[in-house]
Write a protein that holds these residues in place. Structure first.
Motif, PDB file in Angstrom:
ATOM      1  N   ASP A  47      34.794  19.179  57.883  1.00  0.00           N
ATOM      2  CA  ASP A  47      35.785  18.769  58.882  1.00  0.00           C
ATOM      3  C   ASP A  47      36.563  17.519  58.459  1.00  0.00           C
ATOM      4  O   ASP A  47      37.680  17.290  58.913  1.00  0.00           O
ATOM      5  N   GLN A  48      35.952  16.693  57.565  1.00  0.00           N
ATOM      6  CA  GLN A  48      36.601  15.437  57.153  1.00  0.00           C
ATOM      7  C   GLN A  48      37.770  15.671  56.203  1.00  0.00           C
ATOM      8  O   GLN A  48      38.596  14.787  55.989  1.00  0.00           O
ATOM      9  N   ASN A  49      37.817  16.856  55.581  1.00  0.00           N
ATOM     10  CA  ASN A  49      38.910  17.179  54.652  1.00  0.00           C
ATOM     11  C   ASN A  49      39.024  16.199  53.487  1.00  0.00           C
ATOM     12  O   ASN A  49      40.137  15.896  53.045  1.00  0.00           O
ATOM     13  N   GLY A  50      37.889  15.716  52.998  1.00  0.00           N
ATOM     14  CA  GLY A  50      37.890  14.791  51.878  1.00  0.00           C
ATOM     15  C   GLY A  50      37.522  15.499  50.573  1.00  0.00           C
ATOM     16  O   GLY A  50      37.769  16.694  50.408  1.00  0.00           O
ATOM     17  N   GLU A  66      31.756   9.436  51.033  1.00  0.00           N
ATOM     18  CA  GLU A  66      31.645  10.254  52.248  1.00  0.00           C
ATOM     19  C   GLU A  66      30.169  10.456  52.543  1.00  0.00           C
ATOM     20  O   GLU A  66      29.343  10.508  51.629  1.00  0.00           O
ATOM     21  N   ARG A  67      29.836  10.599  53.814  1.00  0.00           N
ATOM     22  CA  ARG A  67      28.457  10.910  54.216  1.00  0.00           C
ATOM     23  C   ARG A  67      28.463  11.679  55.521  1.00  0.00           C
ATOM     24  O   ARG A  67      29.317  11.478  56.367  1.00  0.00           O
ATOM     25  N   GLY A  68      27.496  12.595  55.647  1.00  0.00           N
ATOM     26  CA  GLY A  68      27.409  13.410  56.853  1.00  0.00           C
ATOM     27  C   GLY A  68      26.723  14.724  56.538  1.00  0.00           C
ATOM     28  O   GLY A  68      26.219  14.920  55.430  1.00  0.00           O
ATOM     29  N   TYR A 125      34.567  16.292  49.333  1.00  0.00           N
ATOM     30  CA  TYR A 125      33.564  17.346  49.510  1.00  0.00           C
ATOM     31  C   TYR A 125      34.227  18.632  50.001  1.00  0.00           C
ATOM     32  O   TYR A 125      33.987  19.713  49.459  1.00  0.00           O
ATOM     33  N   SER A 126      35.063  18.521  51.009  1.00  0.00           N
ATOM     34  CA  SER A 126      35.736  19.688  51.569  1.00  0.00           C
ATOM     35  C   SER A 126      36.614  20.370  50.520  1.00  0.00           C
ATOM     36  O   SER A 126      36.639  21.596  50.404  1.00  0.00           O
ATOM     37  N   GLN A 155      30.047  18.476  58.942  1.00  0.00           N
ATOM     38  CA  GLN A 155      30.840  17.268  59.212  1.00  0.00           C
ATOM     39  C   GLN A 155      31.767  16.951  58.046  1.00  0.00           C
ATOM     40  O   GLN A 155      32.924  16.566  58.234  1.00  0.00           O
ATOM     41  N   LEU A 156      31.264  17.114  56.827  1.00  0.00           N
ATOM     42  CA  LEU A 156      32.064  16.806  55.643  1.00  0.00           C
ATOM     43  C   LEU A 156      33.204  17.810  55.458  1.00  0.00           C
ATOM     44  O   LEU A 156      34.295  17.448  55.007  1.00  0.00           O
TER      45      LEU A 156
END
Length: 249
Positions: free
Chosen positions: A219-222, A210-212, A224-225, A216-217
């Motif tokens: 919001d990506q729900n990955g 992931e990058r941002g 990091y989130s 932003q991260l």
């Protein structure tokens, strides 16, 4: 972009990113994800087996360590201090630094006050690895050293060890001063550092997944989130995600 080959196993795979002048890029991810390997490649602790690491348009393989040291200041999680005076430790990467310049660097990162209170001030002899100083004091001296070197690029492995709240605030303030106007790659543990980074790269198993920016991260729900939501007060849990998950359930 690089691959590092050890026993036919790549530690890093398909790593490809650029850091613009004056930009701070934070690296986050679980232990063993490749963060330290990336920073070690930048300052040529070892070299890539594939691909290249560039400073500007120059491959770091074509730069001697002494020349590379003029361009890149490195601050490790466990600060490297040698037996010698505080003064000599601060000007380690800039042997021509004057007393005034050394003191200015120490003042800028908040180290001057405690140094002045040492038995012989800047002439105080440090024990091996700075054993007669606290961890927070060692960190501030390593920040002063990086500032005195005046290198345009900073590679920082942000310390995670517990310090008192007063020292924590001093270290955070010193870090902001150190990053000012510099191009930086930071292995980031503290949430404040991650939030203030221009970009965040999330690593897992030697790859950037992931990058941002922080927002932003989220919001990506990955990954990091997920890690952030588990423990948003501190990001140290990013080093031990499985432990964090089991404790929170």
């Amino acid at each position: 972009h690089n691959h590092l080959l050890v026993d036919t196993t790549y530690l890093l795979k398909n790593i490809n990113f650029y850091v613009a002048t004056g930009e701070t890029v934070a690296l986050v991810g679980p232990t063993g994800s490749g963060k330290s390997t990336i920073t070690a490649l930048v300052h040529r602790f070892y070299d890539v087996s594939d691909g290249e690491v560039l400073v500007g348009a120059t491959n770091v393989r074509n730069l001697k360590q002494t020349v590379l040291g003029q361009h890149i200041a490195v601050v490790l999680q466990e600060p490297f201090l040698f037996t010698g005076t505080v003064f000599d430790n601060i000007r380690y990467n800039c042997k021509t630094a004057t007393k005034k310049e050394v003191e200015a660097a120490a003042k800028a990162v908040g180290a001057h006050e405690f140094i002045e209170k040492l038995p012989k001030g800047y002439k105080t002899e440090l024990e091996q690895r700075g054993g007669n100083l606290s961890l927070g004091q060692r960190q501030l001296i390593s920040f002063a050293r990086a500032l005195a070197a005046n290198a345009p690029i900073l590679v920082l492995d942000e310390a995670t060890a517990s310090v008192d709240s007063y020292t924590e605030r001093k270290i955070q303030k010193a870090l902001v001063r150190l990053l000012e106007g510099r191009t930086a790659i930071v292995i980031a543990h503290r949430l404040a550092t991650i939030r203030n980074a221009d970009r965040v790269l999330v690593l897992r198993d030697g790859e950037i997944i992931e990058r941002g920016t922080h927002d932003q991260l989220i919001d990506q729900n990955g990954l990091y989130s997920r890690l952030y939501k588990l423990n948003h007060a501190s990001f140290d849990d990013i080093e031990h995600p499985d432990k964090s998950i089991s404790e929170k359930q």
